[in-house]
Scaffold this active site. Structure first.
Site, PDB file in Angstrom:
ATOM      1  N   GLY A   1      34.602 -13.791  -3.773  1.00  0.00           N
ATOM      2  CA  GLY A   1      35.532 -12.677  -3.683  1.00  0.00           C
ATOM      3  C   GLY A   1      35.863 -12.404  -2.235  1.00  0.00           C
TER       4      GLY A   1
ATOM      5  N   GLN B   1      38.438  -7.521   4.945  1.00  0.00           N
ATOM      6  CA  GLN B   1      37.597  -8.587   5.517  1.00  0.00           C
ATOM      7  C   GLN B   1      38.403  -9.569   6.365  1.00  0.00           C
ATOM      8  OE1 GLN B   1      35.556  -9.471   1.519  1.00  0.00           O
ATOM      9  NE2 GLN B   1      33.959  -9.885   3.044  1.00  0.00           N
TER      10      GLN B   1
ATOM     11  N   CYS C   1      27.427 -11.217   1.590  1.00  0.00           N
ATOM     12  CA  CYS C   1      28.784 -10.811   1.970  1.00  0.00           C
ATOM     13  C   CYS C   1      29.278 -11.733   3.072  1.00  0.00           C
ATOM     14  CB  CYS C   1      28.767  -9.360   2.440  1.00  0.00           C
ATOM     15  SG  CYS C   1      30.403  -8.753   2.891  1.00  0.00           S
ATOM     16  N   LEU C   2      30.508 -12.207   2.930  1.00  0.00           N
ATOM     17  CA  LEU C   2      31.076 -13.095   3.943  1.00  0.00           C
ATOM     18  C   LEU C   2      31.190 -12.393   5.297  1.00  0.00           C
ATOM     19  CD1 LEU C   2      33.877 -14.733   1.774  1.00  0.00           C
ATOM     20  CD2 LEU C   2      31.664 -15.720   2.398  1.00  0.00           C
TER      21      LEU C   2
ATOM     22  N   HIS D   1      31.656  -5.055  -5.721  1.00  0.00           N
ATOM     23  CA  HIS D   1      31.452  -5.413  -4.320  1.00  0.00           C
ATOM     24  C   HIS D   1      32.784  -5.362  -3.561  1.00  0.00           C
ATOM     25  CE1 HIS D   1      29.363  -8.025  -1.154  1.00  0.00           C
ATOM     26  NE2 HIS D   1      30.632  -8.078  -0.800  1.00  0.00           N
ATOM     27  N   GLU D   2      33.827  -5.964  -4.156  1.00  0.00           N
ATOM     28  CA  GLU D   2      35.129  -6.010  -3.476  1.00  0.00           C
ATOM     29  C   GLU D   2      35.787  -4.631  -3.422  1.00  0.00           C
ATOM     30  OE1 GLU D   2      35.469  -8.556  -1.825  1.00  0.00           O
ATOM     31  OE2 GLU D   2      33.990  -9.732  -2.933  1.00  0.00           O
TER      32      GLU D   2
ATOM     33  N   HIS E   1      34.561  -2.698  -0.611  1.00  0.00           N
ATOM     34  CA  HIS E   1      35.173  -3.054   0.677  1.00  0.00           C
ATOM     35  C   HIS E   1      36.444  -2.244   0.930  1.00  0.00           C
ATOM     36  CE1 HIS E   1      32.763  -6.189   2.432  1.00  0.00           C
ATOM     37  NE2 HIS E   1      32.820  -6.974   1.368  1.00  0.00           N
TER      38      HIS E   1
HETATM   39 NI    NI Z   1      31.584  -8.557   1.005  1.00  0.00          NI
END
Ligand code: NI
Length: 182
Positions: free
Chosen positions: A49, A54, A96-97, A138-139, A142
């Site tokens: 995701g 991000q 998380c990226l 999660h997204e 963000h």
């Molecule tokens: Ni993340």
């Protein structure tokens, strides 16, 4: 479409509530291009995701997709509202990226309703469960300036990837795709 740089924890976009996208702007080439680039960036980073903040864009857009199993087809969600459908929570590992290399146990609702728009501006209204519900939450976080660390209830489960793999996860490499990294 170009792969975009993913911003990391400390970048203000990750802590700023994202703005709704006026639906009339959705058809614009720069927005469609941003969505394509977000999909490419997510795949390039081997995430499941990615949210617009991000990549430094404070807009309410996220994308997700997982190879599985279970396979989760690509979704693009604009201006989402995510509503829990059950009071209980389930714990599982997330990464998380934007917080590279860390994993932690995060409680999430096992079933949520997703409302919003797709990339053509058509209304979305569907219910997701399990792994997909975890990715969506999660997204969605963000878009509200929240990261998975904020959701953890016990930092004792926080671990670097290698140590997580060795001591905490106990999973084979093919199972690692089951970890929600967005
Ligand atoms: Ni993340």
């Amino acid at each position: 479409m170009p792969v975009l740089p993913i911003v990391r924890l400390g970048h203000p976009s990750l802590r700023t509530p994202a703005q709704p996208l006026p639906p009339a702007l959705l058809a614009r080439p720069e927005i469609q291009g941003l969505i394509d680039s977000m999909v490419e960036t997510m795949r390039d980073a081997r995430g499941v995701g990615l949210a617009a903040p991000q990549v430094g864009e404070e807009l309410q857009i996220f994308v997700y997709q997982a190879a599985g199993p279970p396979e989760i087809p690509l979704r693009v969600v604009v201006n989402p509202l995510v509503t829990p459908q059950a009071r209980e929570v389930a714990y599982d590992w997330e990464g998380c990226l934007s917080i590279p290399d860390l994993r932690g146990l995060v409680p999430r609702h096992p079933r949520v309703r997703v409302q919003g728009l797709d990339r053509e501006g058509h209304p979305l209204d569907y219910v997701v469960m399990g792994f997909e519900a975890r990715i969506v939450q999660h997204e969605y976080d963000h878009l509200n300036g929240v990261v998975f660390l904020d959701r953890m209830r016990d930092f004792k489960t926080l671990a670097y990837f290698d140590e997580w793999e060795q001591y905490l996860g106990g999973r084979s490499p093919q199972d690692l795709d089951d970890t929600a990294v967005g």
